[in-house]
Write an enzyme that holds these catalytic residues in place. Structure first.
Site, PDB file in Angstrom:
ATOM      1  N   GLU A 152       0.862  -1.177   0.000  1.00  0.00           N
ATOM      2  CA  GLU A 152       0.000   0.000   0.000  1.00  0.00           C
ATOM      3  C   GLU A 152       0.901   1.230   0.000  1.00  0.00           C
ATOM      4  OE1 GLU A 152      -2.933   0.340   3.028  1.00  0.00           O
ATOM      5  OE2 GLU A 152      -4.011  -1.449   2.416  1.00  0.00           O
TER       6      GLU A 152
ATOM      7  N   ASP B 148      -6.055   9.007   9.480  1.00  0.00           N
ATOM      8  CA  ASP B 148      -4.713   8.664   9.942  1.00  0.00           C
ATOM      9  C   ASP B 148      -4.388   9.262  11.299  1.00  0.00           C
ATOM     10  OD1 ASP B 148      -3.828   7.087   7.728  1.00  0.00           O
ATOM     11  OD2 ASP B 148      -3.747   8.928   6.549  1.00  0.00           O
TER      12      ASP B 148
END
Length: 269
Positions: A41, A52
């Protein structure tokens, strides 16, 4: 087409494009493949990364300070291919940069540069249909996230899943967690019951012990913040010509230690 063998379960590392530099990102990708990664990824830095936690936010800020953009990140995939990276690469990007580039242009550019899939964490499932169609058109699957939710919603998401399904281990943002929810196994089993594609688990996976536990219930394990933190710790060593090789070797050894349980014999279920 993204065809994944899941025996043993997949090791899916995550790194941020441009952290600490574009060139080092390519080297890290090579090191991860050599360390046993089955799929990569590649995170595209964004100024407002809602999904995040602080570790990846800091990495994104460093990459943005180095002028990393979505088009540049996509071109990094081509550089990785030139240097010998052969595993599938998934672009992990927020929706706004895709919108600015143009949805069709984004898929075309990603395909042209050797990407194998797309994951857009802030794209609601209910609004993902047009991009899923573009993914089918460009043979670039749009990976769906599925969080703990109703059985009906899990079934809807699983019914149109492409590539693999990404199970969010716990609610909230990415980041290392000391423990995983006790209900995680039941949740993943429910997703697998409805899914026609492999089921991977991510968000919070940071130790070999957690990986060993998850290999019993899922088809792949995504490790992001722990690896991004290792890049942060290595810092300037990755950029110093006289220390870079040793720093990358240290990073690879750390990645290999996280992936090791996936290749150990399975216990009886």
């Amino acid at each position: 087409m993204l065809l994944l063998s899941v025996n043993p379960p997949l090791f899916i590392p995550f790194i941020v494009a441009g952290d600490p530099s574009p060139e080092v990102t390519v080297d890290l990708a090579l090191a991860l493949e050599e360390a046993g990664a089955d799929l990569l990824e590649l995170g595209v830095p964004y100024s407002d990364p809602l999904a995040d936690g602080p570790t990846i936010q800091r990495a994104a800020a460093r990459a943005l300070a180095g002028n990393m953009t979505l088009p540049k990140a996509i071109h990094l995939v081509a550089e990785m291919r030139k240097k010998g990276v052969t595993i599938p690469i998934i672009l992990f990007t927020y929706y706004n940069p895709v919108l600015q580039l143009g949805e069709e242009s984004f898929f075309a550019l990603a395909r042209e540069n050797g990407a194998n899939g797309v994951l857009i964490p802030d794209l609601p499932f209910e609004e993902s249909g047009p991009l899923r169609e573009l993914g089918e058109r460009f043979d670039l699957p749009l990976i769906s996230l599925v969080a703990p939710t109703s059985k009906q919603r899990i079934e809807r998401i699983a019914s149109v899943a492409q590539g693999f399904l990404y199970c969010v281990s716990s609610l909230g943002v990415t980041g290392m967690r000391e423990t995983l929810p006790e209900s995680l196994g039941d949740f993943v089993s429910e997703v697998k019951r409805h899914s026609r594609v492999p089921v991977a688990v991510g968000f919070g996976i940071s130790t070999p012990e957690q990986v060993a536990m998850l290999k019993e219930v899922c088809d792949g394990v995504v490790i992001g913040s722990a690896l991004v933190q290792k890049v942060e710790q290595l810092g300037e060593r990755l950029l110093a010509p006289e220390e870079k090789e040793a720093a990358i070797a240290e990073f690879a050894a750390y990645a290999r230690s996280l992936a090791a349980p996936l290749h150990a014999p399975c216990s009886l279920r």
